[in-house]
Design an enzyme around this catalytic site. Structure first.
Site, PDB file in Angstrom:
ATOM      1  N   ALA A   1       0.810  -1.213   0.000  1.00 42.40           N
ATOM      2  CA  ALA A   1       0.000   0.000   0.000  1.00 42.40           C
ATOM      3  C   ALA A   1       0.843   1.263   0.000  1.00 42.40           C
ATOM      4  CB  ALA A   1      -0.931  -0.008   1.213  1.00 42.40           C
TER       5      ALA A   1
ATOM      6  N   SER B   1       4.373   1.309  -1.481  1.00 42.06           N
ATOM      7  CA  SER B   1       5.323   1.334  -2.589  1.00 42.06           C
ATOM      8  C   SER B   1       5.254   0.010  -3.327  1.00 42.06           C
ATOM      9  CB  SER B   1       6.752   1.581  -2.087  1.00 42.06           C
ATOM     10  OG  SER B   1       7.203   0.491  -1.298  1.00 42.06           O
ATOM     11  N   GLY B   2       5.869   0.012  -4.499  1.00 38.24           N
ATOM     12  CA  GLY B   2       5.982  -1.210  -5.280  1.00 38.24           C
ATOM     13  C   GLY B   2       7.397  -1.349  -5.782  1.00 38.24           C
ATOM     14  N   ARG B   3       7.755  -2.562  -6.163  1.00 37.60           N
ATOM     15  CA  ARG B   3       9.102  -2.771  -6.698  1.00 37.60           C
ATOM     16  C   ARG B   3       9.104  -4.014  -7.556  1.00 37.60           C
ATOM     17  NH1 ARG B   3      11.258  -5.161  -1.974  1.00 37.60           N
ATOM     18  NH2 ARG B   3       9.862  -6.828  -1.348  1.00 37.60           N
TER      19      ARG B   3
ATOM     20  N   ASP C   1      -0.307 -10.612  -1.355  1.00 40.02           N
ATOM     21  CA  ASP C   1       1.063 -10.511  -0.844  1.00 40.02           C
ATOM     22  C   ASP C   1       1.273 -11.337   0.423  1.00 40.02           C
ATOM     23  OD1 ASP C   1      -0.419  -8.782   0.769  1.00 40.02           O
ATOM     24  OD2 ASP C   1       0.714  -6.988   0.226  1.00 40.02           O
ATOM     25  N   THR C   2       0.239 -11.470   1.251  1.00 37.67           N
ATOM     26  CA  THR C   2       0.403 -12.295   2.451  1.00 37.67           C
ATOM     27  C   THR C   2       0.553 -13.766   2.094  1.00 37.67           C
ATOM     28  OG1 THR C   2      -0.945 -10.724   3.686  1.00 37.67           O
ATOM     29  CG2 THR C   2      -0.560 -12.862   4.705  1.00 37.67           C
TER      30      THR C   2
ATOM     31  N   THR D   1       3.086  -2.836   6.745  1.00 34.50           N
ATOM     32  CA  THR D   1       2.036  -1.861   7.030  1.00 34.50           C
ATOM     33  C   THR D   1       0.945  -2.516   7.863  1.00 34.50           C
ATOM     34  OG1 THR D   1       2.490  -0.698   4.964  1.00 34.50           O
ATOM     35  CG2 THR D   1       0.363  -0.289   6.007  1.00 34.50           C
TER      36      THR D   1
ATOM     37  N   ASN E   1      -5.665 -10.102  11.747  1.00 33.84           N
ATOM     38  CA  ASN E   1      -5.091  -8.857  11.238  1.00 33.84           C
ATOM     39  C   ASN E   1      -4.838  -7.902  12.393  1.00 33.84           C
ATOM     40  OD1 ASN E   1      -6.065 -10.037   8.780  1.00 33.84           O
ATOM     41  ND2 ASN E   1      -5.981  -8.017   7.846  1.00 33.84           N
TER      42      ASN E   1
ATOM     43  N   GLY F   1       9.851  -6.262   6.339  1.00 33.23           N
ATOM     44  CA  GLY F   1      10.851  -5.271   6.684  1.00 33.23           C
ATOM     45  C   GLY F   1      11.074  -5.095   8.168  1.00 33.23           C
TER      46      GLY F   1
END
Length: 473
Positions: free
Chosen positions: A11, A13-15, A226-227, A249, A286, A394
């Site tokens: 939510a 950034s992207g890469r 993504d999870t 996040t 969550n 992260g």
């Protein structure tokens, strides 16, 4: 070929990451990074998916130049686009943090009782669940297609419309027993069945990318949530004794199962059941993870003209008194964008000195309390307590946070890899192309990465329990 490209978007950034196996050990190289975030347009929070699409294609062009042989896309869950028969996007892609989604809750509840809805899907109540968004969305028709964000990006890259089961399972519209859309829920919410494509399991090649720069790069349908990718990239050796925490996040803590189904006990705890690769089910809670840290840094950067480093903030936090103040990190008033130390102060129990270090320490201690509570609840749904927490993402690099988590839970903490989501994305590509034979083999390769760290309980768990009791409202 073991060199693949993982597109991983959160939510914030992207890469694009090129993943490879070098002497049997995963190696990752980030080749592109781009910003992401909701934008306020006409009073509604939306995603700029067209810009994301261009950024993804540009990043993949770099990956192709480095020899990537396939690619896959994972993103956050819940949000979706609606595409018409000609392939045009109808209206914006709304962001889950837009508070008007809550208007759909009552409408959905009046159409289908919550206990029945949960019994079918096992998805926890969140006011922005896709089911609630759709309850107040009039764009769907039988000649349209609902595409969750990674499936929308895949469609624009390949021209292929498809839906991945891992991301679809977060919508509160899928039955985890059948791994398919629930006809009962679609009917109850008056949603047109023709708009919902059949669900694909991870591991199918969606098609070649059409952008000339990508030279027909095959796009693999990975675990697009993504999870789900993060869990696939976690070096678990025994799923029966492990909890997994994906800490970014959002903080998502839970365990893998192949037999778990929704129950009155899981409903009482608001536990969610999401689908993973290899027929697995993720039993999850969550928690608002590093969101408030990010929001406070944003507020400070706006005030200072420079973004304060997380390293400096952590050093400042270490100098502050422990357990001075705390709050419910999941307080509903802290969900929308625009949070700051001032908004947190409205729900604070105890007193902080207002320094940036005290703000950071209070957020992290409150987060640890909530994670320890969730771990205990999840243990109650297992046949016996789980002795290990694998932490990926992260925040797994924050050593003091990992030690606090071990102390507060009384469990061993295995931290890393940081890039579990990109690795899980790559794992499905490697399995699809035969580079690795199984999820177990891939996880054993990840376990050999030198960044993996272990933490054992060393402090007083009772201190954490007393703090939790003190800040409970």
């Amino acid at each position: 070929m073991s060199r693949v490209a993982a597109v991983d978007m959160g939510a914030g950034s992207g890469r694009v990451v090129v993943c490879d196996l070098v002497a049997g050990v995963p190696s990752l190289t980030e080749v592109s990074r781009f910003p992401n975030g909701p934008s306020l347009v006409d009073g509604r929070w939306t995603w700029d998916v067209e810009t994301l699409h261009r950024s993804v294609a540009d990043g993949l062009a770099h990956a192709v130049a480095l020899g990537a042989g396939s690619c896959g896309i994972d993103t956050w869950a819940i949000d979706y686009g609606v595409v018409d028969r000609a392939g045009s996007l109808i209206g914006p892609v709304m962001a889950y943090r837009d508070d008007r989604h809550a208007l759909g809750v009552d409408r959905a509840r009046s159409a289908l009782a919550w206990d029945r809805h949960y019994a079918i899907t096992g998805i926890q109540h969140l006011q922005f669940n896709t089911a609630y968004q759709l309850a107040v969305d009039d764009r769907l028709r039988d000649d349209t297609s609902l595409l969750l964000v990674p499936d929308l990006l895949t469609f624009w890259l390949t021209g292929v419309r498809a839906c991945d089961v891992t991301n679809a399972s977060t919508t509160a519209l899928v039955d985890p027993r059948t791994r398919a859309w629930s006809p009962e829920i679609l009917s109850a919410l008056a949603l047109p069945a023709g708009a919902f494509l059949s669900l694909d399991e991870p591991g199918l090649v969606r098609g070649p990318c059409l952008d000339d720069r990508l030279r027909g790069l095959p796009l693999v349908g990975v675990a697009t949530h993504d999870t789900a990718s993060a869990f696939a990239g976690t070096p678990v050796d025994d799923r029966d004794r492990a909890l997994i925490l994906s800490l970014g996040t959002w903080a998502l803590i839970g365990f893998e199962s192949q037999t778990a189904v929704p129950s009155p006990e899981s409903m009482a705890l608001n536990v969610t059941h999401e689908l993973g690769i290899d027929g697995t089910i993720r039993v999850l809670r969550n928690v608002s993870g590093m969101w408030l840290i990010d929001e406070c840094r944003r507020a400070w950067a706006a005030a200072d003209g420079v973004d304060p480093s997380i390293q400096w903030l952590l050093l400042a936090a270490a100098e502050c008194a422990p357990f001075a103040a705390g709050f419910d990190i999941d307080d509903a008033s802290l969900v929308a964008p625009g949070q700051s130390p001032e908004t947190i102060g409205h729900v604070l129990v105890g007193e902080w000195d207002g320094s940036r270090g005290s703000v950071i320490r209070t957020i992290l201690e409150s987060l640890v309390v909530r994670l320890a509570q969730r771990a205990e609840e999840l243990d109650g749904l297992s046949t016996e307590p789980r002795s290990v927490i694998h932490v990926v993402g992260g925040a797994s690099r924050i050593e003091v946070l990992m030690q606090w988590l071990a102390d507060a839970t009384g469990k061993q903490v295995v931290a890393g890899p940081v890039e579990a989501t990109a690795l899980g994305n790559a794992v499905v590509q490697w399995m699809t192309t035969g580079v690795v034979a199984s999820l177990g083999e891939a996880r054993s390769l990840i376990a050999a990465m030198p960044e993996i760290r272990e933490y054992h309980p060393a402090g007083s768990r009772q201190q954490w329990l007393r703090f939790a009791h003190r800040i409970a409202r």
